[in-house]
Design an enzyme around this catalytic site. Structure first.
Site, PDB file in Angstrom:
ATOM      1  N   HIS A 124       0.815  -1.216   0.000  1.00  5.85           N
ATOM      2  CA  HIS A 124       0.000   0.000   0.000  1.00  5.85           C
ATOM      3  C   HIS A 124       0.849   1.266   0.000  1.00  5.85           C
ATOM      4  O   HIS A 124       1.799   1.373   0.771  1.00  5.85           O
ATOM      5  CB  HIS A 124      -0.874   0.046   1.256  1.00  5.85           C
ATOM      6  N   ARG A 149      -0.758  -0.279  -4.447  1.00  3.25           N
ATOM      7  CA  ARG A 149      -2.117   0.238  -4.239  1.00  3.25           C
ATOM      8  C   ARG A 149      -2.002   1.679  -3.784  1.00  3.25           C
ATOM      9  O   ARG A 149      -1.253   1.976  -2.842  1.00  3.25           O
ATOM     10  CB  ARG A 149      -2.820  -0.596  -3.166  1.00  3.25           C
ATOM     11  N   TYR A 161     -10.821   6.163   4.150  1.00  3.11           N
ATOM     12  CA  TYR A 161     -10.250   4.814   4.195  1.00  3.11           C
ATOM     13  C   TYR A 161      -8.893   4.787   3.494  1.00  3.11           C
ATOM     14  O   TYR A 161      -8.736   5.347   2.408  1.00  3.11           O
ATOM     15  CB  TYR A 161     -11.176   3.775   3.510  1.00  3.11           C
ATOM     16  N   ASP A 213      -8.517   0.770  -4.065  1.00  4.92           N
ATOM     17  CA  ASP A 213      -9.573   0.116  -3.274  1.00  4.92           C
ATOM     18  C   ASP A 213     -10.664   1.137  -2.953  1.00  4.92           C
ATOM     19  O   ASP A 213     -10.420   2.110  -2.241  1.00  4.92           O
ATOM     20  CB  ASP A 213      -8.947  -0.432  -1.975  1.00  4.92           C
ATOM     21  N   HIS A 215     -13.382   0.267  -1.388  1.00  7.83           N
ATOM     22  CA  HIS A 215     -13.826  -0.193  -0.073  1.00  7.83           C
ATOM     23  C   HIS A 215     -15.342  -0.098   0.137  1.00  7.83           C
ATOM     24  O   HIS A 215     -15.811   0.425   1.148  1.00  7.83           O
ATOM     25  CB  HIS A 215     -13.060   0.557   1.040  1.00  7.83           C
ATOM     26  N   GLU A 239     -10.854  -2.242  -6.674  1.00  3.91           N
ATOM     27  CA  GLU A 239     -11.271  -3.235  -5.667  1.00  3.91           C
ATOM     28  C   GLU A 239     -12.541  -2.803  -4.943  1.00  3.91           C
ATOM     29  O   GLU A 239     -12.709  -1.620  -4.631  1.00  3.91           O
ATOM     30  CB  GLU A 239     -10.115  -3.384  -4.672  1.00  3.91           C
ATOM     31  N   GLU A 265     -12.964  -9.657  -0.213  1.00  7.75           N
ATOM     32  CA  GLU A 265     -12.157  -9.842   1.005  1.00  7.75           C
ATOM     33  C   GLU A 265     -13.020 -10.171   2.227  1.00  7.75           C
ATOM     34  O   GLU A 265     -12.501 -10.682   3.209  1.00  7.75           O
ATOM     35  CB  GLU A 265     -11.268  -8.615   1.269  1.00  7.75           C
ATOM     36  N   ARG A 286     -10.821 -12.223  -3.960  1.00  7.37           N
ATOM     37  CA  ARG A 286      -9.919 -11.708  -2.961  1.00  7.37           C
ATOM     38  C   ARG A 286     -10.078 -12.299  -1.565  1.00  7.37           C
ATOM     39  O   ARG A 286      -9.575 -11.731  -0.593  1.00  7.37           O
ATOM     40  CB  ARG A 286     -10.127 -10.187  -2.842  1.00  7.37           C
ATOM     41  N   HIS A 315      -6.479 -11.673  -0.003  1.00  2.79           N
ATOM     42  CA  HIS A 315      -6.392 -10.564   0.943  1.00  2.79           C
ATOM     43  C   HIS A 315      -5.193 -10.812   1.859  1.00  2.79           C
ATOM     44  O   HIS A 315      -5.042 -11.902   2.402  1.00  2.79           O
ATOM     45  CB  HIS A 315      -7.686 -10.554   1.767  1.00  2.79           C
ATOM     46  N   ASP A 319      -4.332  -7.410   9.436  1.00  2.00           N
ATOM     47  CA  ASP A 319      -5.223  -8.039  10.409  1.00  2.00           C
ATOM     48  C   ASP A 319      -5.385  -9.545  10.213  1.00  2.00           C
ATOM     49  O   ASP A 319      -6.153 -10.175  10.933  1.00  2.00           O
ATOM     50  CB  ASP A 319      -6.587  -7.331  10.474  1.00  2.00           C
ATOM     51  N   GLU A 342      -1.605  -9.705  -1.972  1.00  7.01           N
ATOM     52  CA  GLU A 342      -1.453  -8.482  -1.175  1.00  7.01           C
ATOM     53  C   GLU A 342      -0.506  -8.745  -0.007  1.00  7.01           C
ATOM     54  O   GLU A 342      -0.601  -9.782   0.661  1.00  7.01           O
ATOM     55  CB  GLU A 342      -2.817  -8.044  -0.640  1.00  7.01           C
ATOM     56  N   TRP A 405     -18.682   1.020   5.284  1.00  5.24           N
ATOM     57  CA  TRP A 405     -17.319   1.472   5.501  1.00  5.24           C
ATOM     58  C   TRP A 405     -16.375   0.733   4.584  1.00  5.24           C
ATOM     59  O   TRP A 405     -16.507  -0.442   4.366  1.00  5.24           O
ATOM     60  CB  TRP A 405     -16.901   1.236   6.969  1.00  5.24           C
TER      61      TRP A 405
HETATM   62  O1  EZ4 Z   1      -9.917  -2.702   5.278  1.00  7.53           O
HETATM   63  O2  EZ4 Z   1      -8.401  -5.726   6.359  1.00  7.53           O
HETATM   64  O3  EZ4 Z   1      -7.544  -4.512   0.804  1.00  7.53           O
HETATM   65  N1  EZ4 Z   1      -7.421  -4.353   1.986  1.00  7.53           N
HETATM   66  C1  EZ4 Z   1      -8.362  -3.871   2.813  1.00  7.53           C
HETATM   67  C2  EZ4 Z   1      -8.071  -3.894   4.291  1.00  7.53           C
HETATM   68  C3  EZ4 Z   1      -9.351  -3.976   5.126  1.00  7.53           C
HETATM   69  C4  EZ4 Z   1      -9.055  -4.501   6.494  1.00  7.53           C
HETATM   70  C5  EZ4 Z   1     -10.349  -4.685   7.300  1.00  7.53           C
HETATM   71  O4  EZ4 Z   1     -10.135  -5.518   8.380  1.00  7.53           O
HETATM   72  O5  EZ4 Z   1      -9.380  -3.442   2.332  1.00  7.53           O
HETATM   73  O6  EZ4 Z   1      -7.321  -2.768   4.647  1.00  7.53           O
HETATM   74 CO    CO Z   2      -9.611  -4.148   0.327  1.00  2.00          CO
END
Ligand code: EZ4
Ligand code: CO
Length: 405
Positions: A124, A149, A161, A213, A215, A239, A265, A286, A315, A319, A342, A405
């Site tokens: 990223h 990204r 985001y 992304d 999101h 994405e 994801e 993903r 993904h 996390d 990723e 979100w």
């Molecule tokens: O927001 O994993 O592509 N990656 C993402 C991540 C998600 C987090 C959410 O838990 O979109 O950053």
């Molecule tokens: Co994503």
């Protein structure tokens, strides 16, 4: 003699961020590690594992990985869902780890062996302004990545985001008793994002792969507009351009744009992506290897995707723990229709708990050749980083309505 599972323990720790780890120990003394982290819902999956899954595992043959998967999925009546599937995924990862260690082989060799030498990855870049984003992209490219990204701020919004004002890294979850609330404005984003990504394309030239992304924020027709506006940028992918509960929506997006679409994801079974894949509404699937029920189930998704020339692009955020990252790499190495992996990366303290042997050099990943998955967990170190509550943000429109979100 057949080995048996002696114990299954759950470790919740927070080396830089919260992780849920499963430790399966066999009578022969082999330890298998699984990851069950569900961002912001860690204690729910820990309880599901401790209270309902671990007791079922004791005394079973750890080599019967598929039977164990079937038992935990079909044997439960209640289907699917992120908590259930992450728990099943963690057991699956731990059992593949044990199988590899028992046979003295890296897991990818148990999946048919390597079909490529190394795995293309992206990470990223993040900057509030276009200038800051250019600097961040340059920094990523200087580390050898050839795919990046790019996420930026949006004029008129305070938080967006994928980017923290004035900071060079981004971690979506924040510690505290309740989630941070953000204000979101799709119209402002739709005006700004094409300007940003065009500027980044001009900055990096035509050979670097750019990803973005959205999101889940946009409605289908907005998503279609963005895909169209971004066509000259020649993205590697756009994405999560809209949510995917109603999968018909993706057909509308698809009909209006040739920008490649990546999605999934938050998916946790093949049933979540079956129609998108067979309808050829997406180009990249993903789901994370752990969140989609582990290696055993993810490889079925990968094979379905192959039939429809959809590529696999797991993904790999901060996390999911390094255990999932390693599992993903073993499966990636053995998957003909891999697109890209990723690799968001981890806070440096994460490596005090998770000792991983996979490698990343010049943007290319390899799982390594250690038996099993190749990640060991330092339990004493984990005990030094106790869980602390953290949430993903919540988004509201300007009028106060909660939005995706
Ligand atoms: O927001 O994993 O592509 N990656 C993402 C991540 C998600 C987090 C959410 O838990 O979109 O950053
Ligand atoms: Co994503």
């Amino acid at each position: 003699m057949t080995d048996r599972i002696r114990s299954a323990e759950v470790i919740v720790s927070s080396p830089g961020r919260n992780f849920v780890t499963l430790k399966i120990l066999t009578e022969d003394g082999i330890v298998g590690w699984g990851d069950a982290t569900v961002n912001g819902r860690e204690l729910a999956v820990a309880s599901y594992l401790r209270d309902h899954v671990a007791p079922l595992l004791i005394g079973r043959d750890p080599a019967r990985i598929e039977d164990c998967w079937q038992l935990l999925y079909r044997g439960v009546y209640w289907r699917r869902g992120p908590i259930t599937m992450a728990a099943i995924g963690s057991v699956d990862l731990a059992l593949w780890d044990i199988r590899g260690k028992t046979l003295g082989q890296p897991v990818y060799n148990l999946l048919g062996g390597a079909v490529r030498d190394e795995i293309l990855s992206y990470t990223h870049a993040t900057g509030w302004s276009i200038e800051e984003l250019k600097d961040s992209v340059d920094e990523v490219l200087s580390r050898g990545f050839r795919a990046v990204r790019a996420q930026s701020g949006v004029p008129g919004l305070e938080t967006v985001y994928g980017v923290h004002r004035g900071e060079t890294s981004y971690e979506p979850a924040s510690r505290g008793a309740s989630p941070i609330e953000e204000v979101w404005d799709s119209r402002a984003y739709l005006r700004h994002a094409p300007r940003v990504l065009s500027a980044i394309r001009e900055h990096v030239g035509e050979e670097i792969e750019l990803l973005h992304d959205a999101h889940h924020r946009l409605r289908p027709i907005e998503a279609a507009q963005l895909g169209k506006d971004l066509e000259p940028v020649k993205l590697f992918w756009l994405e999560d351009v809209t949510t995917a509960e109603n999968q018909e929506a993706l057909r509308l997006v698809r009909e209006h744009t040739a920008t490649p679409l990546a999605l999934g994801e938050v998916f946790n079974t093949i049933w979540d992506c079956k129609d998108l894949i067979t309808g050829q509404s997406i180009d990249f699937i993903r789901s994370s290897v752990m969140h989609a029920g582990g290696i055993s189930h993810s490889r079925r998704i990968n094979d379905l995707a192959a039939l429809w020339q959809v590529q696999v692009a797991p993904h790999g955020p901060s996390d999911v723990s390094p255990i999932t990252m390693a599992a993903s790499l073993h499966l990636d190495l053995a998957t003909p229709n891999l697109g890209i992996q990723e690799h968001m990366g981890y806070p440096s303290v994460t490596s005090e708990v998770f000792h991983s042997t996979y490698t990343l050099a010049d943007g290319m990943l390899h799982p390594g050749d250690a038996p099993g998955l190749g990640v060991e967990v330092d339990e004493a170190a984990a005990a030094r980083f106790p869980y602390s509550r953290a949430y993903l943000p919540v988004a509201r429109r300007r009028d106060g309505t909660v939005t995706d979100w």
